[in-house]
Design an enzyme around this catalytic site. Sequence first.
Site, mmCIF file in Angstrom:
data_model
loop_
_atom_site.group_PDB
_atom_site.id
_atom_site.type_symbol
_atom_site.label_atom_id
_atom_site.label_comp_id
_atom_site.label_asym_id
_atom_site.label_seq_id
_atom_site.Cartn_x
_atom_site.Cartn_y
_atom_site.Cartn_z
ATOM 1 N N ARG A 33 -10.265 1.591 -11.843
ATOM 2 C CA ARG A 33 -11.299 1.535 -12.883
ATOM 3 C C ARG A 33 -11.281 2.857 -13.825
ATOM 4 O O ARG A 33 -12.219 2.675 -14.714
ATOM 5 C CB ARG A 33 -12.727 1.716 -11.761
ATOM 6 C CG ARG A 33 -13.271 0.659 -11.412
ATOM 7 C CD ARG A 33 -14.459 0.837 -10.397
ATOM 8 N NE ARG A 33 -13.946 1.433 -9.419
ATOM 9 C CZ ARG A 33 -14.651 1.993 -8.240
ATOM 10 N NH1 ARG A 33 -15.923 1.524 -8.522
ATOM 11 N NH2 ARG A 33 -14.298 2.481 -7.130
ATOM 12 N N ARG A 42 -10.399 -7.427 -14.571
ATOM 13 C CA ARG A 42 -11.113 -7.642 -13.219
ATOM 14 C C ARG A 42 -12.474 -8.300 -13.447
ATOM 15 O O ARG A 42 -13.191 -8.771 -12.466
ATOM 16 C CB ARG A 42 -11.373 -6.428 -12.790
ATOM 17 C CG ARG A 42 -10.235 -5.820 -11.518
ATOM 18 C CD ARG A 42 -9.825 -6.700 -10.204
ATOM 19 N NE ARG A 42 -11.247 -6.862 -9.772
ATOM 20 C CZ ARG A 42 -11.901 -6.135 -8.982
ATOM 21 N NH1 ARG A 42 -11.248 -4.917 -8.485
ATOM 22 N NH2 ARG A 42 -12.897 -6.667 -8.605
ATOM 23 N N ASP A 78 -4.878 -3.546 -1.148
ATOM 24 C CA ASP A 78 -5.816 -2.493 -0.610
ATOM 25 C C ASP A 78 -5.472 -2.624 0.941
ATOM 26 O O ASP A 78 -4.776 -3.343 1.298
ATOM 27 C CB ASP A 78 -7.160 -3.022 -0.736
ATOM 28 C CG ASP A 78 -8.219 -1.938 -0.236
ATOM 29 O OD1 ASP A 78 -8.523 -0.932 -1.109
ATOM 30 O OD2 ASP A 78 -8.378 -1.643 1.026
ATOM 31 N N TYR A 153 -12.016 2.256 10.048
ATOM 32 C CA TYR A 153 -12.652 0.848 9.129
ATOM 33 C C TYR A 153 -13.217 0.032 10.201
ATOM 34 O O TYR A 153 -14.221 -0.596 10.181
ATOM 35 C CB TYR A 153 -12.238 0.416 7.917
ATOM 36 C CG TYR A 153 -12.086 1.500 6.940
ATOM 37 C CD1 TYR A 153 -13.229 1.709 6.001
ATOM 38 C CD2 TYR A 153 -10.862 2.118 6.466
ATOM 39 C CE1 TYR A 153 -13.266 2.597 5.171
ATOM 40 C CE2 TYR A 153 -10.908 2.687 5.292
ATOM 41 C CZ TYR A 153 -11.992 3.055 4.762
ATOM 42 O OH TYR A 153 -12.045 3.811 3.515
#
Length: 346
Positions: A33, A42, A78, A153
């Site tokens: 970003r 994106r 990712d 996670y």
Amino acid sequence: MNASPLADSLLVRAARRQPVPRPPVWFMRQAGRSLPEYRAVREGTTMFEACRDPELTTEITLQPVRRHGVDAAIFFSDIVVPLAAVGVDVDLVAGVGPVVAEPFRTRADLDRLPALTAEHVPYVVEAVRQTVAELGDTPLIGFAGAPFTLASYLVEGGPSKSHERTKAMMYGDPQLWHDLCDRLAQIAGTYMTVQAQAGASAVQLFDSWVGALPRRVYESCVQEHSRRALGMVAEATDVPRIHFGVGTGELLHLMGEAGADVVGVDYRVSLLDAVDRLGPSYAVQGNLDPALLFAPWEVLEREVRRIVDEGRQAPGHVFNLGHGVLPATDPSVLTRVVELVHSLGQ
Ligand SMILES: Cc1c2[nH]c(c1CCC(=O)O)Cc1[nH]c(c(CCC(=O)O)c1C)Cc1[nH]c(c(CCC(=O)O)c1C)Cc1[nH]c(c(C)c1CCC(=O)O)C2
């Protein structure tokens, strides 16, 4: 055994502790970003759509190389992409991170985590090949999330500062914990190996949140699993392995022992202290505080020069930040840091 591509690149040479005229420089989260060209491509695409589209993945991976002239690209993906590939219901929520629909809490949940094969991630193989072809002389770094960070996670169901459910499983049901991490090690090891075999010149294992553990617990509950993941890469290829975590000053040596060539150091520990703790067998990577990219140039320049000087005392040094580029970073400052490091040859 696949020979390492671009073995004479600065990145691979520094990682192998061979002499280099200056440290190679790249930035964690260099694709993302902070770049307007990233935000533009994106637009209207989810993170997973971008990760499963080889053209888009290639374009995003190349953007920071074109703009900043960094000495390595990191593959755009990712850490949860391989989990989604084997069927875990996980989303990447902008501004939040990975969110798992049904958190992993019991032995029955292991059934939702089959072994990863290259066939699960054809778009990764394709994108790595395309990216490597377009990068030419610039090496590509493949990566995976380490078992502890992935487990956090899965067990918490999303990002966590305290990792309480993860630790509750680790301490309360060690057998389940080890079985979960064993599967995650296979997934991480395969994900890195697939990228290396498709042409990546190095890999990085991200154990971003393992700094939450004391040394003794790292040793008994985590190290063997990260060792297995890194060992799978070492068995199949000879690409150098980088092992990184945040807040891991107490764990650096154990993270090296887990099978790394390069140990990532965050900004809390000086490179000189890191070298003291690691000894002569490992190169180091780091460790500019990403927040300093917001400071006046004179301050930033002094810090960059200090880190390059400290890196000269290390057996090998890859210049990087102590953690990822923050989204609000001015990209022209990153370009200037690259130019400065490039000018600091011996
Ligand atoms: C912990 C972790 C994750 N993902 C990753 C880690 C380990 C690195 C670290 O410690 O920072 C690894 C990662 N994620 C991404 C990369 C790509 C390449 C690069 O570093 O330039 C890498 C190496 C892309 C991404 N991964 C993600 C984004 C942002 C999503 C978007 O742009 O829509 C990117 C570019 C999503 C993600 N995924 C994750 C987080 C914390 C986030 C950010 C959430 C947010 O603030 O929006 C989990």
